[in-house]
Motif scaffolding. Structure first.
Motif, PDB file in Angstrom:
ATOM      1  N   ARG A  35       0.841  -1.198   0.000  1.00 57.03           N
ATOM      2  CA  ARG A  35       0.000   0.000   0.000  1.00 57.03           C
ATOM      3  C   ARG A  35       0.884   1.258   0.000  1.00 57.03           C
ATOM      4  O   ARG A  35       0.613   2.228  -0.726  1.00 57.03           O
ATOM      5  CB  ARG A  35      -0.915  -0.012   1.227  1.00 57.03           C
ATOM      6  CG  ARG A  35      -1.969   1.076   1.186  1.00 57.03           C
ATOM      7  CD  ARG A  35      -2.947   1.008   2.367  1.00 57.03           C
ATOM      8  NE  ARG A  35      -3.537  -0.324   2.505  1.00 57.03           N
ATOM      9  CZ  ARG A  35      -3.435  -1.080   3.614  1.00 57.03           C
ATOM     10  NH1 ARG A  35      -2.787  -0.642   4.675  1.00 57.03           N
ATOM     11  NH2 ARG A  35      -4.001  -2.267   3.674  1.00 57.03           N
ATOM     12  N   THR A  36       1.948   1.241   0.784  1.00 54.67           N
ATOM     13  CA  THR A  36       2.864   2.394   0.842  1.00 54.67           C
ATOM     14  C   THR A  36       3.560   2.599  -0.505  1.00 54.67           C
ATOM     15  O   THR A  36       3.676   3.740  -0.981  1.00 54.67           O
ATOM     16  CB  THR A  36       3.905   2.185   1.954  1.00 54.67           C
ATOM     17  OG1 THR A  36       3.234   1.932   3.185  1.00 54.67           O
ATOM     18  CG2 THR A  36       4.802   3.391   2.089  1.00 54.67           C
ATOM     19  N   ILE A  37       4.008   1.533  -1.120  1.00 57.61           N
ATOM     20  CA  ILE A  37       4.665   1.642  -2.431  1.00 57.61           C
ATOM     21  C   ILE A  37       3.690   2.189  -3.465  1.00 57.61           C
ATOM     22  O   ILE A  37       4.041   3.051  -4.283  1.00 57.61           O
ATOM     23  CB  ILE A  37       5.240   0.273  -2.860  1.00 57.61           C
ATOM     24  CG1 ILE A  37       6.439  -0.086  -1.979  1.00 57.61           C
ATOM     25  CG2 ILE A  37       5.657   0.292  -4.323  1.00 57.61           C
ATOM     26  CD1 ILE A  37       6.974  -1.485  -2.213  1.00 57.61           C
ATOM     27  N   ARG A  38       2.431   1.720  -3.422  1.00 56.05           N
ATOM     28  CA  ARG A  38       1.420   2.206  -4.359  1.00 56.05           C
ATOM     29  C   ARG A  38       1.170   3.700  -4.162  1.00 56.05           C
ATOM     30  O   ARG A  38       1.053   4.459  -5.136  1.00 56.05           O
ATOM     31  CB  ARG A  38       0.133   1.413  -4.150  1.00 56.05           C
ATOM     32  CG  ARG A  38      -0.752   1.397  -5.362  1.00 56.05           C
ATOM     33  CD  ARG A  38      -1.972   0.488  -5.202  1.00 56.05           C
ATOM     34  NE  ARG A  38      -1.564  -0.890  -4.963  1.00 56.05           N
ATOM     35  CZ  ARG A  38      -2.022  -1.655  -3.965  1.00 56.05           C
ATOM     36  NH1 ARG A  38      -2.892  -1.169  -3.103  1.00 56.05           N
ATOM     37  NH2 ARG A  38      -1.616  -2.890  -3.825  1.00 56.05           N
ATOM     38  N   LYS A  39       1.114   4.167  -2.915  1.00 60.22           N
ATOM     39  CA  LYS A  39       0.892   5.596  -2.641  1.00 60.22           C
ATOM     40  C   LYS A  39       2.073   6.436  -3.126  1.00 60.22           C
ATOM     41  O   LYS A  39       1.888   7.531  -3.669  1.00 60.22           O
ATOM     42  CB  LYS A  39       0.663   5.820  -1.147  1.00 60.22           C
ATOM     43  CG  LYS A  39      -0.697   5.404  -0.678  1.00 60.22           C
ATOM     44  CD  LYS A  39      -0.888   5.718   0.798  1.00 60.22           C
ATOM     45  CE  LYS A  39      -2.261   5.270   1.262  1.00 60.22           C
ATOM     46  NZ  LYS A  39      -2.499   5.568   2.686  1.00 60.22           N
ATOM     47  N   ILE A  40       3.284   5.930  -2.935  1.00 62.05           N
ATOM     48  CA  ILE A  40       4.467   6.667  -3.402  1.00 62.05           C
ATOM     49  C   ILE A  40       4.455   6.786  -4.919  1.00 62.05           C
ATOM     50  O   ILE A  40       4.766   7.850  -5.479  1.00 62.05           O
ATOM     51  CB  ILE A  40       5.756   5.982  -2.889  1.00 62.05           C
ATOM     52  CG1 ILE A  40       5.870   6.152  -1.378  1.00 62.05           C
ATOM     53  CG2 ILE A  40       6.991   6.535  -3.586  1.00 62.05           C
ATOM     54  CD1 ILE A  40       7.000   5.350  -0.757  1.00 62.05           C
TER      55      ILE A  40
END
Length: 158
Positions: A35-40
């Protein structure tokens, strides 16, 4: 993204993740990381779109990869508008070196044949590459021309 990770490294990372987080919390950690990678990625894509809109229509084919100097130079050298490919393809180093070698060898054989014919050469078949002024006249004129060829001596420079 992880093109240089081999199978052994991947297995090691999985084992470390299981040991650090435990088998119960590992799926939750993986979801949080993805989820964090997708947001970045979404943030960087929106920033790129904002920059493109701010630059205007004259920079519509601007690529952020061109900011890397190697990529920019490679792209410019591959550009066919400059005509560099024709120049690069028209230059044959082996051919040029062969022509130079032939010229040197033919000059070397000409000098040795003229040296054996009684010219004022050293007779060793070598070409005298030193710059010697060819002046004729009295010894005073020769001495004067030799004195003019020397640069002035500067004691402060040495």
């Amino acid at each position: 993204m992880f093109n240089d990770i081999g199978a052994l490294e991947l297995v090691t990372l999985v084992v470390l993740a299981v040991l650090v987080f435990g088998p119960d919390k590992l799926p939750k950690v993986i979801q949080d990381v993805t989820r964090t990678i997708r947001k970045i990625r979404e943030f960087s894509d929106s920033a790129k779109q904002d920059i493109r809109q701010e630059l205007g229509p004259e920079f519509k084919d601007f690529e952020f990869e061109d900011l890397n100097p190697k990529t920019f130079i490679r792209k410019q050298l591959d550009n066919d508008e400059l005509g560099l490919k024709e120049i690069r393809n028209g230059f044959d180093l082996k051919k040029e070196m062969a022509e130079v070698a032939d010229a040197v060898h033919s000059r070397d054989t000409d000098a040795s044949s003229s040296g054996s014919a009684g010219s004022s050469g050293s007779g060793s078949g070598r070409i005298d590459m030193s710059k010697k002024p060819e002046t004729s006249g009295t010894p005073a004129k020769l001495e004067e021309s030799a004195a003019d060829d020397r640069p002035p001596f500067d004691a402060d420079a040495t």
